[in-house]
Design a protein around this motif. Structure first.
Motif, mmCIF file in Angstrom:
data_model
loop_
_atom_site.group_PDB
_atom_site.id
_atom_site.type_symbol
_atom_site.label_atom_id
_atom_site.label_comp_id
_atom_site.label_asym_id
_atom_site.label_seq_id
_atom_site.Cartn_x
_atom_site.Cartn_y
_atom_site.Cartn_z
ATOM 1 N N GLN A 77 41.714 41.883 43.345
ATOM 2 C CA GLN A 77 41.369 43.044 42.549
ATOM 3 C C GLN A 77 42.413 43.186 41.444
ATOM 4 O O GLN A 77 43.619 43.208 41.708
ATOM 5 C CB GLN A 77 41.329 44.294 43.418
ATOM 6 C CG GLN A 77 40.850 45.530 42.685
ATOM 7 C CD GLN A 77 40.681 46.719 43.612
ATOM 8 O OE1 GLN A 77 40.933 46.642 44.804
ATOM 9 N NE2 GLN A 77 40.246 47.826 43.052
ATOM 10 N N TYR B 26 34.549 39.725 51.288
ATOM 11 C CA TYR B 26 35.491 40.525 50.515
ATOM 12 C C TYR B 26 35.142 42.007 50.501
ATOM 13 O O TYR B 26 33.984 42.388 50.376
ATOM 14 C CB TYR B 26 35.530 40.014 49.070
ATOM 15 C CG TYR B 26 36.518 40.752 48.211
ATOM 16 C CD1 TYR B 26 37.880 40.546 48.371
ATOM 17 C CD2 TYR B 26 36.100 41.670 47.258
ATOM 18 C CE1 TYR B 26 38.804 41.230 47.604
ATOM 19 C CE2 TYR B 26 37.007 42.359 46.486
ATOM 20 C CZ TYR B 26 38.359 42.134 46.669
ATOM 21 O OH TYR B 26 39.272 42.814 45.913
ATOM 22 N N GLU C 8 46.942 42.343 44.945
ATOM 23 C CA GLU C 8 46.098 41.480 45.777
ATOM 24 C C GLU C 8 46.054 40.064 45.202
ATOM 25 O O GLU C 8 45.833 39.872 44.006
ATOM 26 C CB GLU C 8 44.690 42.053 45.871
ATOM 27 C CG GLU C 8 43.803 41.263 46.813
ATOM 28 C CD GLU C 8 42.470 41.934 47.039
ATOM 29 O OE1 GLU C 8 42.084 42.038 48.208
ATOM 30 O OE2 GLU C 8 41.826 42.340 46.062
ATOM 31 N N LYS D 136 40.586 50.403 39.535
ATOM 32 C CA LYS D 136 39.277 50.010 39.022
ATOM 33 C C LYS D 136 38.756 48.817 39.822
ATOM 34 O O LYS D 136 39.507 47.894 40.136
ATOM 35 C CB LYS D 136 39.397 49.660 37.541
ATOM 36 C CG LYS D 136 38.072 49.462 36.861
ATOM 37 C CD LYS D 136 38.261 49.322 35.364
ATOM 38 C CE LYS D 136 36.909 49.192 34.691
ATOM 39 N NZ LYS D 136 37.041 49.053 33.246
ATOM 40 N N GLN D 137 37.491 48.818 40.143
ATOM 41 C CA GLN D 137 36.921 47.776 40.987
ATOM 42 C C GLN D 137 36.425 46.612 40.130
ATOM 43 O O GLN D 137 35.243 46.464 39.849
ATOM 44 C CB GLN D 137 35.831 48.358 41.884
ATOM 45 C CG GLN D 137 36.425 49.330 42.876
ATOM 46 C CD GLN D 137 35.410 49.877 43.854
ATOM 47 O OE1 GLN D 137 34.211 49.792 43.661
ATOM 48 N NE2 GLN D 137 35.919 50.462 44.932
ATOM 49 N N LEU E 153 37.542 42.241 39.466
ATOM 50 C CA LEU E 153 38.288 41.085 39.988
ATOM 51 C C LEU E 153 38.937 40.309 38.861
ATOM 52 O O LEU E 153 38.585 40.464 37.692
ATOM 53 C CB LEU E 153 37.346 40.132 40.727
ATOM 54 C CG LEU E 153 36.867 40.506 42.103
ATOM 55 C CD1 LEU E 153 36.011 39.377 42.678
ATOM 56 C CD2 LEU E 153 38.013 40.814 43.036
ATOM 57 N N PRO F 238 40.062 40.628 33.699
ATOM 58 C CA PRO F 238 39.315 41.305 34.765
ATOM 59 C C PRO F 238 37.817 41.359 34.453
ATOM 60 O O PRO F 238 37.428 41.473 33.289
ATOM 61 C CB PRO F 238 39.910 42.719 34.772
ATOM 62 C CG PRO F 238 41.236 42.587 34.128
ATOM 63 C CD PRO F 238 41.092 41.483 33.110
ATOM 64 N N TRP G 48 37.046 45.652 48.662
ATOM 65 C CA TRP G 48 38.047 46.044 47.677
ATOM 66 C C TRP G 48 39.381 46.375 48.333
ATOM 67 O O TRP G 48 39.429 47.050 49.356
ATOM 68 C CB TRP G 48 37.560 47.227 46.845
ATOM 69 C CG TRP G 48 36.405 46.866 45.976
ATOM 70 C CD1 TRP G 48 35.116 47.289 46.105
ATOM 71 C CD2 TRP G 48 36.419 45.969 44.859
ATOM 72 N NE1 TRP G 48 34.328 46.711 45.150
ATOM 73 C CE2 TRP G 48 35.097 45.893 44.360
ATOM 74 C CE3 TRP G 48 37.408 45.222 44.238
ATOM 75 C CZ2 TRP G 48 34.753 45.116 43.269
ATOM 76 C CZ3 TRP G 48 37.063 44.444 43.150
ATOM 77 C CH2 TRP G 48 35.748 44.391 42.670
ATOM 78 N N HIS G 49 40.450 45.922 47.720
ATOM 79 C CA HIS G 49 41.813 46.150 48.188
ATOM 80 C C HIS G 49 42.174 47.640 48.075
ATOM 81 O O HIS G 49 42.815 48.198 48.951
ATOM 82 C CB HIS G 49 42.770 45.295 47.352
ATOM 83 C CG HIS G 49 44.202 45.418 47.703
ATOM 84 N ND1 HIS G 49 44.717 44.954 48.892
ATOM 85 C CD2 HIS G 49 45.246 45.952 47.018
ATOM 86 C CE1 HIS G 49 46.019 45.190 48.918
ATOM 87 N NE2 HIS G 49 46.364 45.800 47.804
ATOM 88 N N HIS H 129 40.547 51.528 46.603
ATOM 89 C CA HIS H 129 39.470 52.302 45.988
ATOM 90 C C HIS H 129 40.014 53.207 44.891
ATOM 91 O O HIS H 129 39.247 53.871 44.203
ATOM 92 C CB HIS H 129 38.712 53.100 47.054
ATOM 93 C CG HIS H 129 37.912 52.206 47.939
ATOM 94 N ND1 HIS H 129 36.727 51.631 47.540
ATOM 95 C CD2 HIS H 129 38.139 51.733 49.185
ATOM 96 C CE1 HIS H 129 36.252 50.866 48.498
ATOM 97 N NE2 HIS H 129 37.102 50.903 49.520
ATOM 98 N N THR I 151 46.134 45.357 40.893
ATOM 99 C CA THR I 151 46.743 45.544 42.210
ATOM 100 C C THR I 151 47.572 44.295 42.499
ATOM 101 O O THR I 151 47.531 43.329 41.735
ATOM 102 C CB THR I 151 45.703 45.732 43.338
ATOM 103 O OG1 THR I 151 45.039 44.491 43.587
ATOM 104 C CG2 THR I 151 44.686 46.819 43.001
ATOM 105 N N SER J 278 33.732 42.612 36.145
ATOM 106 C CA SER J 278 32.940 43.341 37.135
ATOM 107 C C SER J 278 32.052 42.373 37.906
ATOM 108 O O SER J 278 31.597 41.366 37.361
ATOM 109 C CB SER J 278 32.065 44.382 36.426
ATOM 110 O OG SER J 278 31.173 44.970 37.355
#
Length: 118
Positions: free
Chosen positions: A22, A39, A27, A47-48, A50, A64, A41-42, A44, A25, A66
């Motif tokens: 994510q 998977y 992660e 922002k979601q 990757l 990043p 989300w690391h 919440h 973060t 979506s």
């Protein structure tokens, strides 16, 4: 029998290991060649979206992106000499609640310009 339910299945459809996580973060998940990862989300709170990393001497990370909408997405990583490395992300619904996210690598050694005329 145990049922594993996750929102996303991340698939490395390349011949080399990838890292993903994510964005924004700490992660950092290593995913082997031709492997999948269930998977969630690391965080919440963040922002979601990757990001994906490819090793080219050092780890190069994508911008990043979506994974909520089905379809193909293309993301550049870095200019590596004469070859550009691109990440291709294919998102498809497996069910009403689960998506598959397949990651591919595309290498191009030249640029093609297409002009459309009316």
């Amino acid at each position: 029998m145990q049922v594993v339910v996750t929102r996303y299945v991340i698939c490395n459809d390349t011949t080399r290991p990838l890292r993903f996580g994510q964005a924004l973060t700490d992660e950092d998940i290593l995913l082997g060649s031709r492997q999948c990862h269930f998977y969630a989300w690391h965080s919440h709170r963040a922002k979601q979206v990757l990001r994906v990393g490819v090793e080219e001497g050092a780890w190069l990370w994508s911008e990043p992106f979506s994974i909520d909408v089905d379809g193909l997405q293309l993301y550049g990583l870095a200019d590596c000499g004469m070859q550009d490395i691109n990440i291709v992300v294919k998102v498809s619904s497996l069910s009403a609640t689960q998506k598959q996210v397949c990651v591919f690598i595309s290498r191009t050694s030249c640029f093609v310009q297409i002009n459309f005329t009316h």
